[in-house]
Design an enzyme around this catalytic site. Structure first.
Site, PDB file in Angstrom:
ATOM      1  N   GLY A  62       2.881  71.085  -0.605  1.00 37.78           N
ATOM      2  CA  GLY A  62       2.566  72.131   0.363  1.00 37.78           C
ATOM      3  C   GLY A  62       3.824  72.905   0.724  1.00 37.78           C
ATOM      4  O   GLY A  62       4.810  72.925  -0.011  1.00 37.78           O
ATOM      5  N   GLY A  63       3.799  73.497   1.899  1.00 31.82           N
ATOM      6  CA  GLY A  63       4.940  74.295   2.358  1.00 31.82           C
ATOM      7  C   GLY A  63       6.217  73.475   2.473  1.00 31.82           C
ATOM      8  O   GLY A  63       7.325  74.029   2.544  1.00 31.82           O
ATOM      9  N   GLY A 103      25.622  95.511 -22.852  1.00 27.77           N
ATOM     10  CA  GLY A 103      25.598  95.270 -21.410  1.00 27.77           C
ATOM     11  C   GLY A 103      26.037  93.859 -21.074  1.00 27.77           C
ATOM     12  O   GLY A 103      26.562  93.596 -19.987  1.00 27.77           O
ATOM     13  N   ALA A 104      25.818  92.932 -22.021  1.00 25.95           N
ATOM     14  CA  ALA A 104      26.189  91.547 -21.759  1.00 25.95           C
ATOM     15  C   ALA A 104      27.717  91.406 -21.669  1.00 25.95           C
ATOM     16  O   ALA A 104      28.225  90.532 -20.963  1.00 25.95           O
ATOM     17  CB  ALA A 104      25.636  90.640 -22.845  1.00 25.95           C
TER      18      ALA A 104
HETATM   19  C1  HXC Z   1      -0.416  61.744   8.209  1.00 27.98           C
HETATM   20  C2  HXC Z   1      -0.295  60.644   6.224  1.00 27.98           C
HETATM   21  C3  HXC Z   1      -0.101  61.867   5.536  1.00 27.98           C
HETATM   22  C4  HXC Z   1      -0.090  63.049   6.309  1.00 27.98           C
HETATM   23  C5  HXC Z   1      -0.078  60.275   4.100  1.00 27.98           C
HETATM   24  N1  HXC Z   1      -0.271  59.688   5.299  1.00 27.98           N
HETATM   25  N2  HXC Z   1       0.011  61.590   4.235  1.00 27.98           N
HETATM   26  N3  HXC Z   1      -0.429  60.585   7.543  1.00 27.98           N
HETATM   27  N4  HXC Z   1      -0.247  62.939   7.633  1.00 27.98           N
HETATM   28  N5  HXC Z   1       0.085  64.241   5.732  1.00 27.98           N
HETATM   29  C6  HXC Z   1      -0.390  58.265   5.552  1.00 27.98           C
HETATM   30  C7  HXC Z   1      -1.673  57.629   5.033  1.00 27.98           C
HETATM   31  O1  HXC Z   1      -2.687  57.777   5.976  1.00 27.98           O
HETATM   32  C8  HXC Z   1      -1.226  56.191   4.868  1.00 27.98           C
HETATM   33  O2  HXC Z   1      -1.218  55.590   6.142  1.00 27.98           O
HETATM   34  C9  HXC Z   1       0.207  56.300   4.446  1.00 27.98           C
HETATM   35  O3  HXC Z   1       0.638  57.618   4.835  1.00 27.98           O
HETATM   36  C10 HXC Z   1       0.413  56.167   2.949  1.00 27.98           C
HETATM   37  O4  HXC Z   1      -0.473  57.051   2.293  1.00 27.98           O
HETATM   38  P1  HXC Z   1      -1.334  56.592   1.024  1.00 27.98           P
HETATM   39  O5  HXC Z   1      -2.327  57.663   0.818  1.00 27.98           O
HETATM   40  O6  HXC Z   1      -1.801  55.204   1.187  1.00 27.98           O
HETATM   41  O7  HXC Z   1      -0.222  56.602  -0.097  1.00 27.98           O
HETATM   42  P2  HXC Z   1      -0.339  57.027  -1.620  1.00 27.98           P
HETATM   43  O8  HXC Z   1      -1.587  56.457  -2.208  1.00 27.98           O
HETATM   44  O9  HXC Z   1       0.948  56.692  -2.266  1.00 27.98           O
HETATM   45  O10 HXC Z   1      -0.511  58.623  -1.577  1.00 27.98           O
HETATM   46  C11 HXC Z   1       0.502  59.416  -1.062  1.00 27.98           C
HETATM   47  C12 HXC Z   1       0.016  60.868  -0.911  1.00 27.98           C
HETATM   48  C13 HXC Z   1      -1.327  60.892  -0.112  1.00 27.98           C
HETATM   49  C14 HXC Z   1      -0.173  61.465  -2.318  1.00 27.98           C
HETATM   50  C15 HXC Z   1       1.128  61.646  -0.220  1.00 27.98           C
HETATM   51  O11 HXC Z   1      -1.154  60.100   1.071  1.00 27.98           O
HETATM   52  C16 HXC Z   1      -1.732  62.259   0.272  1.00 27.98           C
HETATM   53  O12 HXC Z   1      -2.312  63.007  -0.525  1.00 27.98           O
HETATM   54  N6  HXC Z   1      -1.489  62.625   1.553  1.00 27.98           N
HETATM   55  C17 HXC Z   1      -1.901  63.898   2.082  1.00 27.98           C
HETATM   56  C18 HXC Z   1      -1.016  64.979   1.568  1.00 27.98           C
HETATM   57  C19 HXC Z   1      -1.315  66.306   2.228  1.00 27.98           C
HETATM   58  O13 HXC Z   1      -2.380  66.907   1.960  1.00 27.98           O
HETATM   59  N7  HXC Z   1      -0.390  66.717   3.115  1.00 27.98           N
HETATM   60  C20 HXC Z   1      -0.527  67.948   3.769  1.00 27.98           C
HETATM   61  C21 HXC Z   1       0.070  68.977   2.816  1.00 27.98           C
HETATM   62  S1  HXC Z   1       0.084  70.562   3.528  1.00 27.98           S
HETATM   63  P3  HXC Z   1      -1.330  54.022   6.360  1.00 27.98           P
HETATM   64  O14 HXC Z   1      -1.481  53.828   7.825  1.00 27.98           O
HETATM   65  O15 HXC Z   1      -2.518  53.575   5.565  1.00 27.98           O
HETATM   66  O16 HXC Z   1      -0.051  53.412   5.834  1.00 27.98           O
HETATM   67  C22 HXC Z   1       1.574  70.597   4.228  1.00 27.98           C
HETATM   68  C23 HXC Z   1       1.815  71.871   4.913  1.00 27.98           C
HETATM   69  C24 HXC Z   1       3.251  72.002   5.244  1.00 27.98           C
HETATM   70  O17 HXC Z   1       2.338  69.729   4.191  1.00 27.98           O
HETATM   71  C25 HXC Z   1       3.474  73.398   5.666  1.00 27.98           C
HETATM   72  C26 HXC Z   1       4.887  73.646   6.003  1.00 27.98           C
HETATM   73  C27 HXC Z   1       5.118  75.074   6.318  1.00 27.98           C
END
Ligand code: HXC
Length: 513
Positions: free
Chosen positions: A168-169, A403-404
């Site tokens: 993401g961002g 040019g290079a």
């Molecule tokens: C809160 C989160 C989290 C999140 C993971 N966790 N991502 N908690 N916010 N964004 C937590 C899970 O609930 C879990 O908690 C622990 O972290 C480990 O995650 P798992 O899924 O068990 O791990 P894994 O299987 O290795 O997968 C990792 C992952 C997946 C690929 C990162 O967790 C995932 O897809 N997360 C969501 C990613 C996402 O969509 N993020 C938002 C992106 S948008 P527990 O309690 O079970 O340990 C963004 C915008 C930013 O970031 C903008 C900035 C300008």
């Protein structure tokens, strides 16, 4: 409460913080083939030098009544190669390293410390992105970090190490920093993942193919370095830091390499073939020029037709930019221009002299290049060299056409010392192309057109394809014995250590982005 009791309480709190998300999540992290944030820090900094801050920062108890002290990031400062750096390491064991207000505030704070004290900041990234439960508070945290990345750009070196997901961002903070390292197989960077891509464009891909280390170091150029594991990755970051100053008013550390600057390169002509279209690996030339043959290549797999990286001469750090005849004949194309321009900008921002080795047939022709904006991207390289006020030394090894010639740190762009080897061809274009333009009719009307073409090419080469016209005009300061290249560069660097040039007052230039 007595001091002893308070100390006991503090110890409990600190132990709690040390455990991050707890033993089970630490085991899960290891099972993913990754180290924890604290294990990474231990490996990265000089032993016993890490000072943690905000270990007790915490926000809320979750639904299970858990409170994670320090939240999902470990911050502080320590030493690398005996020099202080600030760092943050995202802790995947706490909410998947996700970034909420506490994490955002901690990272911003340690960046402020780095800026105030003029030391590099290194971020070890391993995060599920914005903490979903915190909504806009998480987005604010990212925005604050981006802002600080930009304020710090050109003031302190900023290094991002991707050691897990970065999606993401969230990817924009690494992209705003100077160097991005990735670990093969366990780190990924992408704006939108495979599922979203499938639903929007119908394309099928995997996280590794989409945003893995090799994709970013070779295809997108987003990352500069790929390591096969975390240990090697952190070792490479330490190696890079050794070439860099701590900030933009400091000099890079001087290392006593014991390699004499008077060392002749007696075998250099065995490396570079005389025939201008024969291939060779310019890294063999670079390694002969720099101290002890130690060259840290940056962006090795991206646009390999140009080589950039760090080395030392006489113990002082230099940045090297060199056309690479091994790929695409060393031509300048869009990616090579972008790669070299960004490297030149970094060196200039951090007072690292630039040594340019030229062996370039020109800019790459083609519809794809023109429509892709080679004009704009090539202009980046011109801009970067012309704007750079650090010492600039250029050696034309074999050829510099069109040019290079201008773009590759020519005298006209403000290079300080320009040398050429005796066989160097400096001209608008090579003889074979030139006679087709200026002698087309002579060739067509000749009794034996091929013989006439060969005669005209030979005449052109004699009259125009050599370094002596450029030398007669002062565009080349001297034509040198190739075996003396290292010594000549070293002496020029010594002269230029006191270089200072006036710079026009302006807010900032308008680089063709
Ligand atoms: C809160 C989160 C989290 C999140 C993971 N966790 N991502 N908690 N916010 N964004 C937590 C899970 O609930 C879990 O908690 C622990 O972290 C480990 O995650 P798992 O899924 O068990 O791990 P894994 O299987 O290795 O997968 C990792 C992952 C997946 C690929 C990162 O967790 C995932 O897809 N997360 C969501 C990613 C996402 O969509 N993020 C938002 C992106 S948008 P527990 O309690 O079970 O340990 C963004 C915008 C930013 O970031 C903008 C900035 C300008």
């Amino acid at each position: 409460m007595s001091i002893e009791t308070s100390l006991d309480e503090l110890r409990v709190l600190k132990q709690h913080a040390q455990l991050g998300g707890g033993a089970d999540r630490i085991d899960a992290q290891h099972e993913r083939g990754k180290m924890t944030a604290r294990e990474r820090i231990d490996l990265f900094v000089d032993p016993g030098t890490f000072e943690e801050i905000d270990a007790l920062a915490a926000d809320f108890d979750n639904d299970e009544g858990e409170r994670f002290f320090g939240d999902a990031v470990v911050t502080g400062w320590g030493k690398v190669n005996g020099r202080t750096i600030c760092l943050y390491a995202q802790d995947f064991t706490v909410y998947g390293g996700s970034l909420g207000e506490v994490v955002g505030t901690k990272i911003a704070k340690v960046m402020d410390v780095a800026m105030k004290t003029g030391v590099p900041v290194v971020g070890l990234n391993d995060s599920g992105g914005a903490r979903i439960q915190e909504g806009v508070g998480a987005l604010a945290g990212y925005g604050d970090i981006f802002y600080k990345n930009v304020q710090a750009s050109g003031v302190i070196p900023q290094i991002s190490v991707i050691m897990g997901p970065c999606a993401g961002g969230a990817v924009y903070s690494p992209a705003l920093t100077d160097f991005v390292f990735m670990v093969e197989k366990t780190s990924q960077m992408f704006l939108t993942g495979p599922d979203v891509i499938l639903s929007v464009t119908g394309e099928q891909t995997t996280v590794e193919e989409l945003g893995g280390a090799m994709s970013h170091v070779s295809k997108s150029g987003v990352a500069h370095f790929a390591a096969s594991d975390e240990r090697e990755c952190l070792e490479e970051v330490r190696r890079l830091l050794a070439y860099l100053p701590s900030n933009n008013v400091d000099d890079a550390p001087i290392e006593d390499t014991g390699d004499s600057v008077n060392r002749r390169l007696d075998d250099i002509l065995n490396v570079v073939p005389g025939e201008s279209d024969m291939q060779y690996d310019v890294r063999d030339v670079v390694e002969r020029i720099v101290d002890l043959g130690e060259f840290m290549e940056v962006h090795e797999f991206f646009a390999p037709n140009i080589v950039v990286g760090f080395g030392r001469i006489g113990g002082h750090s230099i940045g090297v930019v060199a056309n690479q005849p091994l790929y695409l004949a060393g031509v300048l194309d869009i990616d090579a221009s972008r790669k070299a321009a960004r490297f030149v900008r970094f060196c200039d921002a951090f007072n690292i002299p630039i040594v340019t080795l030229v062996d370039v047939p020109g800019f790459l022709p083609g519809i794809g290049q023109e429509h892709g904006g080679i004009i704009l991207h090539g202009a980046k390289l011109v801009y970067a060299y012309a704007a750079a006020t650090v010492p600039k030394i250029t050696v034309i090894l074999r050829k510099a056409f069109g040019g290079a010639y201008d773009a590759m740190s020519s005298k006209h762009l403000g290079a300080d010392v320009n040398y050429a080897w005796p066989g160097a061809a400096i001209a608008v274009m090579a003889g074979r192309q030139a006679v087709n333009v200026i002698n087309r009719r002579d060739i067509q009307n000749a009794a034996d057109p091929e013989a006439e073409r060969a005669r005209l090419v030979e005449d052109y080469v004699k009259r125009l394809e050599h370094p002596y016209i450029a030398a007669s005009k002062g565009y080349i300061d001297d034509v040198i014995d190739p075996a003396e290249t290292r010594t000549k560069i070293a002496h020029a660097l010594e002269l230029l250590r006191t270089k200072s040039v006036p710079v026009y007052q302006k807010k900032h230039g308008n680089i063709p982005l």
